[in-house]
Design a protein around this motif. Structure first.
Motif, PDB file in Angstrom:
ATOM      1  N   ASP A 130       0.846  -1.198   0.000  1.00 17.72           N
ATOM      2  CA  ASP A 130       0.000   0.000   0.000  1.00 17.72           C
ATOM      3  C   ASP A 130       0.881   1.248   0.000  1.00 17.72           C
ATOM      4  O   ASP A 130       1.798   1.389   0.820  1.00 17.72           O
ATOM      5  N   THR A 131       0.610   2.157  -0.896  1.00 15.83           N
ATOM      6  CA  THR A 131       1.416   3.379  -0.998  1.00 15.83           C
ATOM      7  C   THR A 131       1.327   4.254   0.246  1.00 15.83           C
ATOM      8  O   THR A 131       2.220   5.070   0.497  1.00 15.83           O
ATOM      9  N   SER A 132       0.274   4.087   1.024  1.00 20.20           N
ATOM     10  CA  SER A 132       0.146   4.885   2.246  1.00 20.20           C
ATOM     11  C   SER A 132       1.252   4.545   3.243  1.00 20.20           C
ATOM     12  O   SER A 132       1.631   5.389   4.058  1.00 20.20           O
ATOM     13  N   TRP A 133       1.770   3.319   3.173  1.00 20.22           N
ATOM     14  CA  TRP A 133       2.883   2.971   4.057  1.00 20.22           C
ATOM     15  C   TRP A 133       4.108   3.818   3.733  1.00 20.22           C
ATOM     16  O   TRP A 133       4.792   4.293   4.642  1.00 20.22           O
ATOM     17  N   TYR A 134       4.375   3.997   2.443  1.00 22.76           N
ATOM     18  CA  TYR A 134       5.496   4.846   2.054  1.00 22.76           C
ATOM     19  C   TYR A 134       5.253   6.297   2.474  1.00 22.76           C
ATOM     20  O   TYR A 134       6.185   6.994   2.921  1.00 22.76           O
ATOM     21  N   ASP A 135       4.017   6.761   2.332  1.00 24.80           N
ATOM     22  CA  ASP A 135       3.707   8.137   2.703  1.00 24.80           C
ATOM     23  C   ASP A 135       3.947   8.377   4.185  1.00 24.80           C
ATOM     24  O   ASP A 135       4.496   9.417   4.582  1.00 24.80           O
ATOM     25  N   VAL A 136       3.530   7.417   5.014  1.00 19.05           N
ATOM     26  CA  VAL A 136       3.754   7.551   6.463  1.00 19.05           C
ATOM     27  C   VAL A 136       5.242   7.569   6.776  1.00 19.05           C
ATOM     28  O   VAL A 136       5.723   8.383   7.585  1.00 19.05           O
ATOM     29  N   ARG A 178       7.705   8.496   4.796  1.00 18.59           N
ATOM     30  CA  ARG A 178       8.289   9.763   4.344  1.00 18.59           C
ATOM     31  C   ARG A 178       7.927  10.898   5.302  1.00 18.59           C
ATOM     32  O   ARG A 178       8.747  11.794   5.550  1.00 18.59           O
ATOM     33  N   THR A 179       6.715  10.868   5.819  1.00 20.22           N
ATOM     34  CA  THR A 179       6.297  11.898   6.784  1.00 20.22           C
ATOM     35  C   THR A 179       7.178  11.872   8.029  1.00 20.22           C
ATOM     36  O   THR A 179       7.476  12.928   8.622  1.00 20.22           O
TER      37      THR A 179
END
Length: 332
Positions: free
Chosen positions: A224-230, A232-233
């Protein structure tokens, strides 16, 4: 016949358990009957060596099972797997007795194409140096190819799943070379590589590389791309995303690819050894078939089956260790 799972443990007190293990008594009778068939039923065409030892081993197993049956209350709560194996302890001597009758006693399966089980004991006793030398060389060749194929497949799959640019160039090659049977490249490999050993290692690595690459790629692409977003945050860079997010999340798929690659590598191993090497289980099988030494061939097949099963079991132990949160989701 209803059997409980091997992990099930009885909650009731030991005094409420039955005083006798019924399946164990039946199994003891079956093993004793198998010993009697071997010992007292006349052989059809020749006297097979080690028949006395085979019968004594079966009688010893029967005695052990009888003792376990009489002491059922003492061990039942602590050895649930033994109780779970009760049906197999009955079926195994029946199958061995049928094997004995069809080959040594009734000659329905003729010599030399078939042999009784005690003939395998003779092979292991008389030819064990050559057998285990072949096993050593096969294991060395197999592990060399599997390790190289796994490393190459993991790196390739990770690169394809992570980088669209790498995927653009690698995907067509993967679709063309991947489904091609590794054994089809035997003549070309023996021409390109300086030794038959190197060619065999390459073929085994190629058979392992394809499933590991595809499953690693699928595992990385499915994150899930949201894992990468978290990540990076929280300040994670590309290296952190690969090592801490992509690889751990893709590991379940990687192990599936490893299981598939290991299975494919066994087939390639036997074919490669039959053609290009001077020692190994495949070479031993070809030698035994050429000299009509069929008991030796069956002994080598049994050794190969134990090797395959042992390596897959070891891989499952590693998987359960690495993926603790998924322990028990895959069975072997």
């Amino acid at each position: 016949m209803q059997m409980s799972s091997p992990e099930a443990v009885f909650d009731r007190p030991a005094r409420l358990l039955p005083p006798l293990w019924t399946q164990g008594v039946i199994a003891a009778g079956a093993w004793l009957a198998s010993a009697a068939i071997t010992q007292y039923w006349p052989d059809g065409s020749r006297l097979w060596p080690y028949s006395q030892l085979w019968a004594e081993c079966h009688a010893g197993i029967a005695l052990l099972l009888l003792i376990l049956s009489l002491t059922f209350r003492q061990w039942s709560l602590h050895l649930p797997r033994l109780k779970y194996a009760g049906a197999w302890l009955i079926a195994l001597p029946v199958l061995l007795s049928v094997w004995q009758l069809l080959t040594a006693k009734l000659l329905i399966l003729p010599v030399p194409f078939f042999a009784p089980p005690q003939a395998l004991i003779q092979v292991f006793h008389d030819d064990w140096p050559r057998l285990f030398d072949s096993l050593y060389h096969s294991l060395s060749l197999l592990l060399s190819g599997v390790v190289l194929g796994t490393l190459a497949g993991f790196i390739a799959g990770l690169a394809i799943g992570w980088s669209p640019r790498v995927g653009y160039w690698m995907h067509p090659l993967l679709r063309i070379l991947g489904p091609l049977p590794a054994t089809a490249l035997l003549p070309l490999c023996f021409f390109l590589f300086p030794t038959s050993h190197d060619a065999s290692v390459f073929l085994i690595a190629l058979a392992t590389w394809f499933p590991v690459t595809v499953l690693t790629w699928s595992g990385v692409a499915a994150i899930d791309t949201s894992w990468y977003d978290v990540a990076r945050t929280l300040g994670g860079n590309s290296r952190f995303l690969i090592l801490r997010v992509a690889i751990p999340a893709a590991l379940p798929s990687v192990f599936v690819g490893l299981f598939m690659g290991l299975g494919a590598s066994f087939s390639v191993l036997i074919v490669a050894e039959m053609v290009g090497v001077k020692s190994g289980i495949g070479f031993y099988l070809q030698w035994a078939q050429g000299w009509a030494a069929y008991p030796n061939m069956y002994a080598a097949l049994l050794l190969m089956a134990l090797l395959c099963s042992g390596l897959i079991s070891l891989l499952f132990l590693v998987r359960n260790r690495v993926l603790r949160w998924q322990k028990g989701t895959m069975k072997w």
